[in-house]
Design a protein around this motif. Structure first.
Motif, PDB file in Angstrom:
ATOM      1  N   SER A 404       0.846  -1.199   0.000  1.00  0.00           N
ATOM      2  CA  SER A 404       0.000   0.000   0.000  1.00  0.00           C
ATOM      3  C   SER A 404       0.873   1.238   0.000  1.00  0.00           C
ATOM      4  O   SER A 404       1.317   1.693   1.049  1.00  0.00           O
ATOM      5  CB  SER A 404      -0.933  -0.007   1.224  1.00  0.00           C
ATOM      6  OG  SER A 404      -1.826   1.078   1.189  1.00  0.00           O
ATOM      7  N   ARG A 405       1.093   1.771  -1.180  1.00  0.00           N
ATOM      8  CA  ARG A 405       1.857   3.008  -1.327  1.00  0.00           C
ATOM      9  C   ARG A 405       0.990   4.053  -2.022  1.00  0.00           C
ATOM     10  O   ARG A 405       0.018   3.704  -2.692  1.00  0.00           O
ATOM     11  CB  ARG A 405       3.122   2.757  -2.154  1.00  0.00           C
ATOM     12  CG  ARG A 405       4.168   1.871  -1.483  1.00  0.00           C
ATOM     13  CD  ARG A 405       4.829   2.559  -0.290  1.00  0.00           C
ATOM     14  NE  ARG A 405       6.080   1.905   0.036  1.00  0.00           N
ATOM     15  CZ  ARG A 405       7.281   2.368  -0.290  1.00  0.00           C
ATOM     16  NH1 ARG A 405       7.387   3.514  -0.935  1.00  0.00           N
ATOM     17  NH2 ARG A 405       8.364   1.707   0.023  1.00  0.00           N
ATOM     18  N   PRO A 406       1.313   5.331  -1.901  1.00  0.00           N
ATOM     19  CA  PRO A 406       0.551   6.344  -2.626  1.00  0.00           C
ATOM     20  C   PRO A 406       0.423   6.002  -4.106  1.00  0.00           C
ATOM     21  O   PRO A 406       1.373   5.525  -4.736  1.00  0.00           O
ATOM     22  CB  PRO A 406       1.389   7.613  -2.411  1.00  0.00           C
ATOM     23  CG  PRO A 406       2.032   7.399  -1.076  1.00  0.00           C
ATOM     24  CD  PRO A 406       2.358   5.932  -1.040  1.00  0.00           C
ATOM     25  N   ASP A 407      -0.788   6.208  -4.633  1.00  0.00           N
ATOM     26  CA  ASP A 407      -1.117   5.969  -6.042  1.00  0.00           C
ATOM     27  C   ASP A 407      -1.215   4.492  -6.400  1.00  0.00           C
ATOM     28  O   ASP A 407      -1.177   4.131  -7.578  1.00  0.00           O
ATOM     29  CB  ASP A 407      -0.112   6.659  -6.974  1.00  0.00           C
ATOM     30  CG  ASP A 407      -0.089   8.170  -6.760  1.00  0.00           C
ATOM     31  OD1 ASP A 407      -1.163   8.758  -6.577  1.00  0.00           O
ATOM     32  OD2 ASP A 407       1.017   8.742  -6.754  1.00  0.00           O
ATOM     33  N   THR A 408      -1.341   3.624  -5.400  1.00  0.00           N
ATOM     34  CA  THR A 408      -1.667   2.231  -5.667  1.00  0.00           C
ATOM     35  C   THR A 408      -3.089   1.966  -5.170  1.00  0.00           C
ATOM     36  O   THR A 408      -3.704   2.815  -4.522  1.00  0.00           O
ATOM     37  CB  THR A 408      -0.705   1.260  -4.973  1.00  0.00           C
ATOM     38  OG1 THR A 408      -0.899   1.322  -3.541  1.00  0.00           O
ATOM     39  CG2 THR A 408       0.744   1.588  -5.298  1.00  0.00           C
ATOM     40  N   PHE A 409      -3.620   0.783  -5.485  1.00  0.00           N
ATOM     41  CA  PHE A 409      -4.919   0.399  -4.955  1.00  0.00           C
ATOM     42  C   PHE A 409      -4.731  -0.066  -3.512  1.00  0.00           C
ATOM     43  O   PHE A 409      -3.618  -0.416  -3.098  1.00  0.00           O
ATOM     44  CB  PHE A 409      -5.521  -0.718  -5.812  1.00  0.00           C
ATOM     45  CG  PHE A 409      -6.938  -1.078  -5.446  1.00  0.00           C
ATOM     46  CD1 PHE A 409      -7.910  -0.093  -5.354  1.00  0.00           C
ATOM     47  CD2 PHE A 409      -7.298  -2.385  -5.188  1.00  0.00           C
ATOM     48  CE1 PHE A 409      -9.221  -0.414  -5.015  1.00  0.00           C
ATOM     49  CE2 PHE A 409      -8.602  -2.720  -4.857  1.00  0.00           C
ATOM     50  CZ  PHE A 409      -9.563  -1.727  -4.765  1.00  0.00           C
ATOM     51  N   VAL A 410      -5.830  -0.063  -2.756  1.00  0.00           N
ATOM     52  CA  VAL A 410      -5.728  -0.480  -1.358  1.00  0.00           C
ATOM     53  C   VAL A 410      -5.247  -1.929  -1.258  1.00  0.00           C
ATOM     54  O   VAL A 410      -5.441  -2.738  -2.156  1.00  0.00           O
ATOM     55  CB  VAL A 410      -7.085  -0.360  -0.631  1.00  0.00           C
ATOM     56  CG1 VAL A 410      -7.483   1.075  -0.449  1.00  0.00           C
ATOM     57  CG2 VAL A 410      -8.163  -1.153  -1.355  1.00  0.00           C
ATOM     58  N   SER A 411      -4.630  -2.234  -0.139  1.00  0.00           N
ATOM     59  CA  SER A 411      -4.241  -3.603   0.153  1.00  0.00           C
ATOM     60  C   SER A 411      -5.505  -4.452   0.245  1.00  0.00           C
ATOM     61  O   SER A 411      -6.413  -4.155   1.014  1.00  0.00           O
ATOM     62  CB  SER A 411      -3.469  -3.633   1.476  1.00  0.00           C
ATOM     63  OG  SER A 411      -3.102  -4.929   1.826  1.00  0.00           O
ATOM     64  N   ASN A 412      -5.573  -5.520  -0.544  1.00  0.00           N
ATOM     65  CA  ASN A 412      -6.808  -6.305  -0.592  1.00  0.00           C
ATOM     66  C   ASN A 412      -6.792  -7.429   0.443  1.00  0.00           C
ATOM     67  O   ASN A 412      -6.011  -7.397   1.398  1.00  0.00           O
ATOM     68  CB  ASN A 412      -7.072  -6.811  -2.014  1.00  0.00           C
ATOM     69  CG  ASN A 412      -6.016  -7.799  -2.505  1.00  0.00           C
ATOM     70  OD1 ASN A 412      -5.543  -8.647  -1.767  1.00  0.00           O
ATOM     71  ND2 ASN A 412      -5.651  -7.691  -3.774  1.00  0.00           N
ATOM     72  N   LEU A 413      -7.611  -8.416   0.269  1.00  0.00           N
ATOM     73  CA  LEU A 413      -7.739  -9.472   1.266  1.00  0.00           C
ATOM     74  C   LEU A 413      -6.421 -10.210   1.488  1.00  0.00           C
ATOM     75  O   LEU A 413      -6.185 -10.767   2.560  1.00  0.00           O
ATOM     76  CB  LEU A 413      -8.821 -10.467   0.835  1.00  0.00           C
ATOM     77  CG  LEU A 413      -9.332 -11.431   1.895  1.00  0.00           C
ATOM     78  CD1 LEU A 413     -10.091 -10.684   2.981  1.00  0.00           C
ATOM     79  CD2 LEU A 413     -10.236 -12.487   1.282  1.00  0.00           C
ATOM     80  N   GLN A 414      -5.557 -10.227   0.476  1.00  0.00           N
ATOM     81  CA  GLN A 414      -4.254 -10.866   0.592  1.00  0.00           C
ATOM     82  C   GLN A 414      -3.127  -9.879   0.278  1.00  0.00           C
ATOM     83  O   GLN A 414      -2.037 -10.294  -0.118  1.00  0.00           O
ATOM     84  CB  GLN A 414      -4.171 -12.091  -0.327  1.00  0.00           C
ATOM     85  CG  GLN A 414      -5.107 -13.202   0.099  1.00  0.00           C
ATOM     86  CD  GLN A 414      -4.956 -14.491  -0.718  1.00  0.00           C
ATOM     87  OE1 GLN A 414      -5.730 -15.418  -0.548  1.00  0.00           O
ATOM     88  NE2 GLN A 414      -3.980 -14.571  -1.587  1.00  0.00           N
ATOM     89  N   GLY A 415      -3.386  -8.613   0.483  1.00  0.00           N
ATOM     90  CA  GLY A 415      -2.353  -7.619   0.192  1.00  0.00           C
ATOM     91  C   GLY A 415      -2.252  -7.395  -1.293  1.00  0.00           C
ATOM     92  O   GLY A 415      -3.130  -6.798  -1.909  1.00  0.00           O
ATOM     93  N   ILE A 416      -1.179  -7.874  -1.896  1.00  0.00           N
ATOM     94  CA  ILE A 416      -1.046  -7.932  -3.362  1.00  0.00           C
ATOM     95  C   ILE A 416      -0.498  -9.302  -3.764  1.00  0.00           C
ATOM     96  O   ILE A 416       0.130  -9.428  -4.823  1.00  0.00           O
ATOM     97  CB  ILE A 416      -0.131  -6.817  -3.926  1.00  0.00           C
ATOM     98  CG1 ILE A 416       1.218  -6.793  -3.196  1.00  0.00           C
ATOM     99  CG2 ILE A 416      -0.799  -5.470  -3.837  1.00  0.00           C
ATOM    100  CD1 ILE A 416       2.252  -5.884  -3.855  1.00  0.00           C
ATOM    101  N   TRP A 417      -0.751 -10.312  -2.937  1.00  0.00           N
ATOM    102  CA  TRP A 417      -0.177 -11.628  -3.193  1.00  0.00           C
ATOM    103  C   TRP A 417      -1.302 -12.656  -3.340  1.00  0.00           C
ATOM    104  O   TRP A 417      -2.021 -12.958  -2.376  1.00  0.00           O
ATOM    105  CB  TRP A 417       0.772 -12.016  -2.052  1.00  0.00           C
ATOM    106  CG  TRP A 417       1.912 -11.053  -1.927  1.00  0.00           C
ATOM    107  CD1 TRP A 417       3.040 -11.012  -2.690  1.00  0.00           C
ATOM    108  CD2 TRP A 417       2.020  -9.956  -1.009  1.00  0.00           C
ATOM    109  NE1 TRP A 417       3.841  -9.967  -2.295  1.00  0.00           N
ATOM    110  CE2 TRP A 417       3.250  -9.302  -1.270  1.00  0.00           C
ATOM    111  CE3 TRP A 417       1.202  -9.468   0.024  1.00  0.00           C
ATOM    112  CZ2 TRP A 417       3.685  -8.193  -0.546  1.00  0.00           C
ATOM    113  CZ3 TRP A 417       1.637  -8.353   0.733  1.00  0.00           C
ATOM    114  CH2 TRP A 417       2.856  -7.731   0.461  1.00  0.00           C
TER     115      TRP A 417
END
Length: 860
Positions: A404-417
């Protein structure tokens, strides 16, 4: 040296405090022997995905297996979702709403629950895996020396490294994801010239057409499915591309294409692989098919942007971006003074107790026994190693920076993995706990920049949610429900009203915007971003509230997330009623926050805030059950699942603020009974929530019991949903099971509550410290409401030193408390760092000098 009079006493002021000393007091400027606290280590390759090690730069994610002779690195892009923007609203909901309300008020709860099913809409879209990077080494690597193997994730450098020997040659692989350059960088090297040979392949389950493989580059293109509704896929979806380039060093080496999507690298001294990705996503309101973005044209310039930059320079840029953020917070917990001062024997505490579970013999590269992180989790209940608690705490901060960094989508149920085309729960953020819990550490744990993607998502929801409010309910303002995907879905999803018919999602998220202000005191944020969104959500809630016939305002229909009750009219399970405690608590806290925001901004919206004040006076109050617990559904129904995983009715205790030992002592006993009734067993994220709840109650004993329970090792193959007890996979991913990242973030946020709590008026130091488990410790860099950063040191379970730095002068922050001691801090100034002793007596004040660089402020 000079003196300053504070509260009638003269204290020493150190002029122009050296940079290193200020940062040592309030951040992690010098690891000082803590490097072992920040490593996740294994001595064999990963077999399962839940054994692999995660990397991420906020957008590009990777899971490194460390295999020999075949390496796999699974890849993700945070924007790669199925479908696109669409109309998910349900006009029939408006017609059903009065029928459902009447059934509830008539006591026909089973019927109301059935009718409410017609108010739902389609499911959210699915988060998709990007692809796989595969490395295939020569046959000789099958005979690698297993005693030489080491696989490690270093949280301090956000780098994965693999080491092993084949014969007399030592091989090393290093991986990191660069936020400045938006690439995955991999270096393969050996300590003997011309010894590096391998084949590299790019694969994707979503690939379309033949890969482009030439010279030293591979490019694959693909497309996510279109709109996914049940088992049906309608149309085509988002396009993507992944490209890599291989760069080599040494004489006589060869790089050439071998097959459609593989490169062969032979006899080089070293090789560097640079990988980048791009998608056709161009915001939540544009079709990814019609956006005009060509991923193939976007991904190659990202690779070319790294040309002429060596691996070490890429790493330096990566570290210069990552470490100033990660090193803001330091946590050191110890059982003894020797351990605390760093004089303990090498290796993790409790190493001698792990001998029965050691998978390897001999010494690691640091000279300590080879004890893997898996073994340390497995033996935690025997040795209760405080270093593992520190590691898991910092792992949560690492995952936040990685997903979760500026200008990315929110961390989802598994982050980004995510490795699955059909992931559990679609891998989308769930607002009734998952998404808010993902951001619990953002402010307290000094990663406020990572909060930014959540605010972007809330603003997207506020736009879509106005249509949902009007179409579904005929109301003004905006609403969000249980799920949200990258397209900003705001309508209730399909399935069951017990989770889907919950129009409090937007309101809960709005409280995150208020919390960001409470920590930062950033009035521009309130004025330019938060107030409009918070007001719009409050407008909807004013319309959503309805009189109950007794002069109270209630929500109807109302559910308590994912929890059924026994309907008195039929004896069966039902979910739809009126006035659930969670609904009314969120509404109360949001209305109060909006009123405060208007006051801060100059009371320019008096007519609207008067409506909120009138509604607050009429909100249905918190009630108790027959056995003295906090009521959950507004009526004292029989509960068929007393140990349910959700703690929704205790929202006011945490993460809310309407229940506290200070403000509402009469409710503390009821809250305590409520947590005890729920029990300790549950998914990982539920245990994290209970840790925070016990922390807010100041109950260190029960909070620590939940910490210990979190260190329950689940096998990597345990991925089927189970509600009777979560824990950790060996790579420290939190197990629901299956993997849900909210438990990691929730643990980190909950642990911070044991060391520091704040309410904007006061700071509470070590309010729930398990002093018997961690009699010695130091935490520096935690944030409190009122724009403060603190450092806390304790020995023998008692405070030794408290350090405080304020960024912005708060008009309301006046006191700090430590058990029976207190200090007036109304005088503190952003120009100084203040140090207090064990009795909260001011003993030293250090002058600060600040240099501004754009929006960043550096203490000198």
């Amino acid at each position: 040296m000079e003196h300053l009079c504070v509260d009638g006493e003269w204290v020493v002021v150190e002029k122009e405090l050296p940079l290193a000393e200020v940062l040592t007091a309030l951040t992690l400027a010098d690891e000082g022997g803590d490097s072992d606290l920040l490593k996740i280590e294994f001595y064999e390759p990963a077999t399962y995905w839940t054994e692999a090690l995660p990397l991420g730069n906020g957008r590009l994610g990777a899971m490194v297996f460390g295999g020999v002779p075949r390496e796999l690195v699974t890849l993700n892009d945070d924007t790669l979702y199925t479908g696109g923007p669409k109309d998910w609203n349900n006009p029939n909901a408006k017609e059903l709403l009065p029928q459902v309300r009447k059934a509830v008020f008539d006591g026909r709860y089973t019927e109301a629950s059935s009718l409410a099913g017609g108010m739902l809409g389609p499911y959210c879209q699915l988060y998709q895996p990007l692809g796989v990077l595969e490395l295939q080494f020569e046959d000789t690597h099958s005979d690698f020396d297993r005693n030489s193997y080491r696989r490690q994730l270093d949280l301090d450098t956000a780098t994965v490294s693999i080491e092993y020997n084949v014969g007399d040659v030592k091989y090393t692989r290093e991986y990191f994801t660069s936020q400045p350059h938006q690439v995955l960088a991999v270096r393969l090297s050996a300590d003997k010239a011309q010894s590096v040979s391998f084949a590299v392949t790019l694969l994707s389950s979503l690939q379309e057409g033949v890969a482009r493989c030439r010279d030293n580059e591979i490019l694959i293109a693909g497309r996510a499915p279109g709109d996914v509704a049940g088992d049906n896929i309608n149309g085509i979806g988002m396009a993507f591309a992944v490209a890599l380039e291989v760069r080599t060093g040494g004489e006589g080496g060869v790089v050439e294409a071998c097959g459609d999507q593989s490169l062969s690298v032979k006899n080089v001294d070293w090789a560097v692989i640079i990988l980048a990705s791009a998608t056709s996503f161009d915001g939540p309101f544009k079709s990814p098919v019609l956006s005009g973005r060509n991923p193939e044209e976007l991904v190659l310039p990202t690779l070319k942007g790294t040309e002429g930059i060596g691996f070490e320079d890429l790493r330096t840029a990566h570290l210069n971006d990552y470490q100033p953020l990660f090193r803001r917070v330091k946590l050191h917990l110890a059982k003894s003074k020797e351990e605390f001062l760093g004089r303990q024997a090498e290796g993790p505490a409790g190493a001698e107790q792990c001998s029965s579970l050691l998978r390897h013999t001999g010494k690691s590269s640091t000279g300590s026994p080879k004890i893997s992180t898996r073994d340390r989790v497995a033996t935690f209940k025997e040795n209760e190693d405080p270093r593992m608690v520190s590691l898991l705490f910092q792992f949560g901060r690492y995952l936040m920076l990685s997903s979760s960094r500026p200008d990315t989508f929110v961390s989802n149920l598994q982050g980004i993995w995510n490795k699955d085309l059909n992931p559990a729960w679609r891998c989308v953020p769930h607002i009734n706990i998952n998404l808010p819990m993902n951001y619990w550490p953002a402010e307290t744990c000094n990663l406020t920049e990572c909060h930014s993607p959540l605010f972007d998502t809330i603003e997207t929801m506020a736009i879509n949610g106005r249509v949902t409010a009007q179409v579904n309910y005929g109301l003004e303002g905006w609403v969000g429900h249980h799920n949200v995907d990258i397209w900003g879905q705001t309508a209730p999803v399909g399935g069951d009203p017990v989770w889907a018919l919950w129009p409090m999602g937007g309101a809960w998220l709005c409280l995150h915007m208020w919390e960001h202000y409470c920590f930062s005191l950033d009035e521009e944020f309130l004025k330019n971003r938060a107030y409009t969104v918070m007001k719009g959500c409050s407008q909807f809630l004013l319309g959503w509230l309805i009189e109950d016939g007794n002069g109270n305002l209630v929500t109807n229909p109302s559910t308590s997330p994912e929890h059924y009750f026994v309907s008195p009219d039929t004896g069966g399970w039902a979910s739809v009623t009126a006035a659930s405690t969670m609904d009314l608590t969120i509404i109360r806290e949001l209305f109060e926050a909006v009123i405060k925001v208007d006051e801060i901004l100059g009371e320019k919206d008096a007519a609207f805030t008067e409506q909120l004040k009138t509604a607050l006076d009429r909100l249905y109050p918190v009630k108790l059950t027959h056995d003295g617990c906090i009521i959950e559904w507004g009526r004292d129904f029989d509960d068929p699942e007393e140990t349910h995983r959700h703690m929704s009715h205790l929202f006011g205790l945490f993460p809310g603020h309407s229940i506290s030992p200070v403000k509402t002592p009469q409710l503390v006993d009821a809250a305590t009974k409520s947590i005890l009734k729920r029990g300790e067993i549950g998914p990982g994220w539920s245990m994290a929530w209970k840790t925070a709840l016990w922390g807010r109650l100041g109950n260190a004993e029960h909070a620590y019991r939940m910490v210990v329970r979190m260190f329950t090792l689940l096998g990597p193959e345990e991925t089927a949903e189970r509600l009777d007890g979560g824990g950790l996979y060996c790579n420290l991913f939190n197990a629901h099971p299956p993997f849900q990242i909210d438990g990691n973030f929730g643990f980190t946020g909950a642990l911070a509550e044991l060391f520091l709590q704040s309410d904007g008026e006061s700071l509470y130091v070590l309010p729930a410290l398990p002093f018997e488990a961690w009699p010695y410790g130091k935490v520096v860099g935690l944030r409190g409401r009122g724009s403060v950063t603190v450092g806390i040191t304790w020995e023998e379970g008692k405070l030794v030193e408290f350090v405080i730095d304020v960024e912005v002068k708060s008009p309301t922050l006046n006191h700090v408390y430590y058990h029976g001691s207190s200090a007036d801090i109304s005088h503190i100034s952003p120009s100084y760092v203040y140090t207090y002793d064990k009795d909260l007596k001011l003993k030293k004040t250090s002058r600060k000098r600040r240099v501004r660089d754009g929006n960043k402020c550096t203490v000198l």
